[in-house]
Scaffold this active site. Sequence first.
Site, PDB file in Angstrom:
ATOM      1  N   LYS A  38       1.300 -16.499 -34.791  1.00  0.00           N
ATOM      2  CA  LYS A  38       1.991 -15.450 -35.485  1.00  0.00           C
ATOM      3  C   LYS A  38       0.765 -14.511 -35.544  1.00  0.00           C
ATOM      4  O   LYS A  38      -0.218 -14.530 -35.965  1.00  0.00           O
ATOM      5  CB  LYS A  38       2.362 -15.707 -36.775  1.00  0.00           C
ATOM      6  N   ASP A  65       5.159 -10.693 -35.982  1.00  0.00           N
ATOM      7  CA  ASP A  65       5.727 -10.455 -37.160  1.00  0.00           C
ATOM      8  C   ASP A  65       5.714  -9.003 -37.776  1.00  0.00           C
ATOM      9  O   ASP A  65       4.987  -8.893 -38.555  1.00  0.00           O
ATOM     10  CB  ASP A  65       5.076 -11.404 -38.105  1.00  0.00           C
ATOM     11  N   LYS A  67       8.456  -7.149 -38.992  1.00  0.00           N
ATOM     12  CA  LYS A  67       9.483  -6.835 -40.060  1.00  0.00           C
ATOM     13  C   LYS A  67      10.130  -5.491 -39.904  1.00  0.00           C
ATOM     14  O   LYS A  67       9.946  -4.719 -40.857  1.00  0.00           O
ATOM     15  CB  LYS A  67       8.889  -7.228 -41.440  1.00  0.00           C
ATOM     16  N   HIS A  69      12.529  -2.347 -39.727  1.00  0.00           N
ATOM     17  CA  HIS A  69      13.620  -1.917 -40.515  1.00  0.00           C
ATOM     18  C   HIS A  69      13.724  -0.317 -40.285  1.00  0.00           C
ATOM     19  O   HIS A  69      12.975   0.306 -40.760  1.00  0.00           O
ATOM     20  CB  HIS A  69      13.375  -2.283 -42.039  1.00  0.00           C
ATOM     21  N   ASP A  70      14.795  -0.085 -39.496  1.00  0.00           N
ATOM     22  CA  ASP A  70      14.881   1.553 -39.023  1.00  0.00           C
ATOM     23  C   ASP A  70      16.431   1.444 -38.366  1.00  0.00           C
ATOM     24  O   ASP A  70      16.790   0.648 -38.477  1.00  0.00           O
ATOM     25  CB  ASP A  70      13.899   1.727 -37.836  1.00  0.00           C
ATOM     26  N   ILE A  71      16.892   2.382 -37.723  1.00  0.00           N
ATOM     27  CA  ILE A  71      18.126   2.588 -37.392  1.00  0.00           C
ATOM     28  C   ILE A  71      18.221   1.764 -36.071  1.00  0.00           C
ATOM     29  O   ILE A  71      17.164   1.402 -35.375  1.00  0.00           O
ATOM     30  CB  ILE A  71      18.178   4.460 -37.158  1.00  0.00           C
ATOM     31  N   ASN A  73      18.861   2.264 -32.971  1.00  0.00           N
ATOM     32  CA  ASN A  73      18.542   2.306 -31.731  1.00  0.00           C
ATOM     33  C   ASN A  73      16.895   2.634 -31.498  1.00  0.00           C
ATOM     34  O   ASN A  73      16.494   2.202 -30.694  1.00  0.00           O
ATOM     35  CB  ASN A  73      18.815   3.986 -31.384  1.00  0.00           C
ATOM     36  N   THR A  74      16.422   2.637 -32.718  1.00  0.00           N
ATOM     37  CA  THR A  74      14.863   2.737 -32.762  1.00  0.00           C
ATOM     38  C   THR A  74      14.232   1.171 -32.940  1.00  0.00           C
ATOM     39  O   THR A  74      13.552   0.991 -31.971  1.00  0.00           O
ATOM     40  CB  THR A  74      14.306   3.470 -34.110  1.00  0.00           C
ATOM     41  N   THR A 124       9.353 -12.684 -50.237  1.00  0.00           N
ATOM     42  CA  THR A 124       8.883 -13.482 -51.579  1.00  0.00           C
ATOM     43  C   THR A 124       8.073 -12.884 -52.709  1.00  0.00           C
ATOM     44  O   THR A 124       8.039 -13.412 -53.777  1.00  0.00           O
ATOM     45  CB  THR A 124       8.285 -14.928 -51.143  1.00  0.00           C
ATOM     46  N   GLY A 216      -0.684 -20.774 -42.564  1.00  0.00           N
ATOM     47  CA  GLY A 216      -2.007 -19.894 -42.704  1.00  0.00           C
ATOM     48  C   GLY A 216      -3.187 -20.457 -43.029  1.00  0.00           C
ATOM     49  O   GLY A 216      -3.873 -21.271 -42.484  1.00  0.00           O
ATOM     50  N   ARG A 217      -3.634 -20.174 -44.290  1.00  0.00           N
ATOM     51  CA  ARG A 217      -4.920 -20.640 -44.950  1.00  0.00           C
ATOM     52  C   ARG A 217      -5.166 -22.029 -45.022  1.00  0.00           C
ATOM     53  O   ARG A 217      -6.121 -22.741 -45.034  1.00  0.00           O
ATOM     54  CB  ARG A 217      -5.267 -19.912 -46.100  1.00  0.00           C
TER      55      ARG A 217
END
Length: 241
Positions: A38, A65, A67, A69-71, A73-74, A124, A216-217
């Site tokens: 990742k 990763d 994440k 979050h936009d319109i 088309n973008t 979370t 992860g850790r």
Amino acid sequence: MSSLRTRVVTPIVALDVPDVASARALVSQLGTHCDFYKVGLELYAAEGPAIVTWLRAQGKRVFVDLKLHDIPNTVRGAARSVSRHGASLLTVHAGGGVAMVQAAVEGAREDGADCEIIAVTLLTSLDAPTVARTWGRDALDITAEVVRLAGIARDGGAAGVVCSGHELAALGEAYGSTLGYLVPGLRLAGGAAHDQQRVMTPVAAAAAGATWLILGRAVTAAADPAAVMAEVQASVTAGSV
Ligand code: C5P
């Protein structure tokens, strides 16, 4: 949910490191014990798509990763760009709506790429009062919200959702195998929780229905990351711990 033995559960190690040198060191340490990584915001912001190209050249699969979050088309364009570099998984926020998730799925598949979209439901780090205030709602139930937002992911054609191990049962009941479940916050039995509040072991998450396990850790901070990863692979495959 189907039994662990009939599902493929894929461990992914989070390269939560600041630069390519640290990433190379970790990938070299893990060797053949990990073939899926990742790349999160920190490393992607530092190294750009070159880090994905480098991992692909090592024969590794890559989960980017970001994440998004936009319109729509973008997001379509961003998903297209990420998938062209060979990513297998990319995250977007389900809160962007069905049309945005759908645009991400379309962008990620352009030019014959096979990158899959995974949607974040609720981070979370958010608790019920914070979500209620942000969205102008009265009291709400986090699990019910996660299940509702996963419906947006499914309707937009996402391959799966990010969720805590503790939400797997409710999500599995609502969506079964129509969605995959990507679970972070994993710790080995007896291991340090670090800053995670509600942890689960890899094998418990796998048994509860996880599709992808984010390590992860629990792996990267271990004295011998390769040995821990070998243990995780063996326990998840055997369903034994
Ligand atoms: O080291 P640790 O196992 O806590 O790292 C978990 C990884 O999963 C990190 O890359 C973190 O950003 C990510 N993650 C998370 N919780 C979420 C979503 C992603 O810990 N809800």
